[in-house]
Scaffold this active site. Sequence first.
Site, PDB file in Angstrom:
ATOM      1  CE  LYS A 268      -4.170  -2.351   2.102  1.00 38.42           C
ATOM      2  NZ  LYS A 268      -5.342  -1.922   3.410  1.00 38.42           N
TER       3      LYS A 268
ATOM      4  CE1 TYR B  41      -9.448  -2.812   0.176  1.00 39.88           C
ATOM      5  CE2 TYR B  41      -8.200  -0.631  -0.844  1.00 39.88           C
ATOM      6  CZ  TYR B  41      -8.649  -1.569   0.140  1.00 39.88           C
ATOM      7  OH  TYR B  41      -7.235  -1.769   0.633  1.00 39.88           O
TER       8      TYR B  41
ATOM      9  CG  ASN C  39      -3.699  -2.149   6.787  1.00 41.91           C
ATOM     10  OD1 ASN C  39      -4.047  -1.958   6.021  1.00 41.91           O
ATOM     11  ND2 ASN C  39      -4.960  -2.703   6.902  1.00 41.91           N
TER      12      ASN C  39
ATOM     13  CG  HIS D 141      -5.345  -5.865  -0.234  1.00 44.72           C
ATOM     14  ND1 HIS D 141      -6.530  -5.922   0.253  1.00 44.72           N
ATOM     15  CD2 HIS D 141      -5.543  -7.461  -2.001  1.00 44.72           C
ATOM     16  CE1 HIS D 141      -7.288  -6.868  -0.831  1.00 44.72           C
ATOM     17  NE2 HIS D 141      -6.982  -7.714  -1.429  1.00 44.72           N
TER      18      HIS D 141
ATOM     19  CD  GLU E 283      -9.394  -8.992  -3.813  1.00 49.04           C
ATOM     20  OE1 GLU E 283      -7.648  -9.467  -3.763  1.00 49.04           O
ATOM     21  OE2 GLU E 283      -9.737  -8.247  -3.020  1.00 49.04           O
TER      22      GLU E 283
HETATM   23  P1  GDP Z   1      -8.087  -6.687   6.071  1.00 49.26           P
HETATM   24  O1  GDP Z   1      -8.705  -8.099   4.551  1.00 49.26           O
HETATM   25  O2  GDP Z   1      -7.001  -7.192   7.070  1.00 49.26           O
HETATM   26  O3  GDP Z   1      -7.110  -6.066   4.325  1.00 49.26           O
HETATM   27  O4  GDP Z   1      -9.139  -5.851   6.091  1.00 49.26           O
HETATM   28  P2  GDP Z   1      -9.832  -5.218   5.715  1.00 49.26           P
HETATM   29  O5  GDP Z   1     -11.087  -6.061   4.589  1.00 49.26           O
HETATM   30  O6  GDP Z   1     -11.840  -5.614   7.218  1.00 49.26           O
HETATM   31  O7  GDP Z   1     -10.963  -4.387   5.301  1.00 49.26           O
HETATM   32  C1  GDP Z   1      -9.583  -3.544   4.353  1.00 49.26           C
HETATM   33  C2  GDP Z   1      -8.899  -2.145   4.648  1.00 49.26           C
HETATM   34  O8  GDP Z   1      -9.445  -1.294   5.267  1.00 49.26           O
HETATM   35  C3  GDP Z   1      -7.996  -2.199   5.108  1.00 49.26           C
HETATM   36  O9  GDP Z   1      -6.938  -3.328   5.349  1.00 49.26           O
HETATM   37  C4  GDP Z   1      -7.649  -1.137   6.109  1.00 49.26           C
HETATM   38  O10 GDP Z   1      -7.052  -0.117   5.191  1.00 49.26           O
HETATM   39  C5  GDP Z   1      -9.037  -0.349   5.724  1.00 49.26           C
HETATM   40  N1  GDP Z   1      -9.611  -0.457   7.840  1.00 49.26           N
HETATM   41  C6  GDP Z   1     -10.323  -1.824   7.812  1.00 49.26           C
HETATM   42  N2  GDP Z   1     -11.164  -1.363   9.361  1.00 49.26           N
HETATM   43  C7  GDP Z   1     -11.263  -0.158   9.262  1.00 49.26           C
HETATM   44  C8  GDP Z   1     -11.290   1.237  10.010  1.00 49.26           C
HETATM   45  O11 GDP Z   1     -12.259   0.714  10.931  1.00 49.26           O
HETATM   46  N3  GDP Z   1     -11.004   2.045  10.140  1.00 49.26           N
HETATM   47  C9  GDP Z   1     -10.573   2.252   8.961  1.00 49.26           C
HETATM   48  N4  GDP Z   1      -9.829   4.066   8.652  1.00 49.26           N
HETATM   49  N5  GDP Z   1      -9.827   2.059   8.145  1.00 49.26           N
HETATM   50  C10 GDP Z   1      -9.633   0.413   8.155  1.00 49.26           C
END
Ligand code: GDP
Length: 138
Positions: free
Chosen positions: A10, A50, A113, A116, A127
Amino acid sequence: MAQRTFSIIKPDAVRKGYTGAILAEIDKAGFKIAAIRRQSISNEQAQGFYAVHKERPFFQDLCAFMSSGPLVLMVLEKDNAIADLRKLMGATNPANAEEGTIRKKFAGSIQENAIHGSDAEETAAFEIGYWFAGYELI
Ligand code: GDP
């Protein structure tokens, strides 16, 4: 047979100069890089990628972040690639990520973070097809 997954280094990690170190972790864990491309993406491209998250409160912020600078798109291959990459990445929130994971080492926040990784076979197929053409994966 080897499985394919989709991954992104990222913009936060690229900006901080962690691209090489993250690629080294991926290599050390036994993944083969089947395709790789560094580029910037538009907000619209991030929204399409997304789309499953479009009702979540952080959707706009997430798309702005993902289009804020260059990132690295990758297709990775190994046995059990999808689950193994998720394990190597660590928890979404780096505060909860296990020692030794990429997010523990390189991520700054729950949003920024570092990496991905696809979470299931169907999402990996979507994807990979979203970012790479078939001829790039021969
Ligand atoms: P992943 O599968 O671990 O990447 O997590 P998710 O699919 O739940 O979320 C996609 C991405 O959205 C995450 O990798 C973060 O960059 C972002 N994200 C997830 N949860 C949060 C949140 O509570 N707050 C914010 N600001 N970003 C989030």
